[in-house]
Design an enzyme around this catalytic site. Structure first.
Site, mmCIF file in Angstrom:
data_model
loop_
_atom_site.group_PDB
_atom_site.id
_atom_site.type_symbol
_atom_site.label_atom_id
_atom_site.label_comp_id
_atom_site.label_asym_id
_atom_site.label_seq_id
_atom_site.Cartn_x
_atom_site.Cartn_y
_atom_site.Cartn_z
ATOM 1 N N SER A 3 0.821 -1.184 0.000
ATOM 2 C CA SER A 3 0.000 0.000 0.000
ATOM 3 C C SER A 3 0.870 1.254 0.000
ATOM 4 O O SER A 3 1.629 1.477 -0.933
ATOM 5 C CB SER A 3 -0.961 -0.048 1.182
ATOM 6 O OG SER A 3 -2.046 0.800 0.997
ATOM 7 N N ASP A 73 -9.037 -7.063 -1.997
ATOM 8 C CA ASP A 73 -8.441 -5.985 -1.202
ATOM 9 C C ASP A 73 -9.519 -4.941 -0.903
ATOM 10 O O ASP A 73 -10.112 -4.385 -1.819
ATOM 11 C CB ASP A 73 -7.283 -5.348 -1.967
ATOM 12 C CG ASP A 73 -6.472 -4.385 -1.120
ATOM 13 O OD1 ASP A 73 -7.068 -3.520 -0.452
ATOM 14 O OD2 ASP A 73 -5.243 -4.485 -1.132
ATOM 15 N N HIS A 100 -5.810 -7.412 2.262
ATOM 16 C CA HIS A 100 -4.765 -6.395 2.110
ATOM 17 C C HIS A 100 -3.416 -6.968 2.563
ATOM 18 O O HIS A 100 -2.537 -6.236 2.983
ATOM 19 C CB HIS A 100 -5.143 -5.154 2.915
ATOM 20 C CG HIS A 100 -4.427 -3.903 2.508
ATOM 21 N ND1 HIS A 100 -4.479 -3.378 1.241
ATOM 22 C CD2 HIS A 100 -3.628 -3.070 3.216
ATOM 23 C CE1 HIS A 100 -3.760 -2.266 1.202
ATOM 24 N NE2 HIS A 100 -3.226 -2.067 2.378
#
Length: 129
Positions: A3, A73, A100
């Site tokens: 991320s 996700d 995630h």
């Protein structure tokens, strides 16, 4: 790195060489999030993405980059990672059911291994999913 960490790694690769990179849940926009926008990583404040520099700085021969994304996700839409992989000219590995990537998994360990040992030297350890 995942991320925001993936985005930080992408910006790092624009300026510095590395052996390679594993980008997890990568994105190329701030997704309309004020906090992400304030980070300065994303265009326009972070400048345009320098995809070719990222590729050339990733590994001795360039392009030693793995991009992983989960099909479920909850934070980063799949199309973001598809765009990153396409611009980097590397395959996108979509891993089913990993959210995630909050927990280590075999696919992630394998990606790290293949980036760390691109010519296949070394031994991949056994990993429980």
């Amino acid at each position: 790195l995942g991320s925001t960490g993936a985005v930080a790694a992408m910006r790092f690769l624009e300026d510095y060489p590395a052996r390679g990179a594993v980008l997890v849940s990568a994105c190329h926009t701030d997704l309309g999030d004020a906090g992400e926008r304030a980070s300065g990583y994303y265009p326009p404040s972070g400048g345009p993405w320098q995809w070719e520099k990222m590729r050339s700085n990733a590994g001795a021969s360039g392009g030693n980059i793995a991009v992983l994304h989960s099909d479920n996700d909850p934070f980063i839409p799949l199309h973001e990672a598809q765009h990153v992989a396409s611009c980097l000219e590397v395959p996108l590995r979509v891993v089913p059911g990993r959210s995630h990537f909050f927990k280590p998994c075999e696919e992630l360990i394998e990606a790290v291994y293949h980036v760390a040992f691109p010519s296949g030297q070394g031994e991949l350890p056994d990993v429980d999913s």
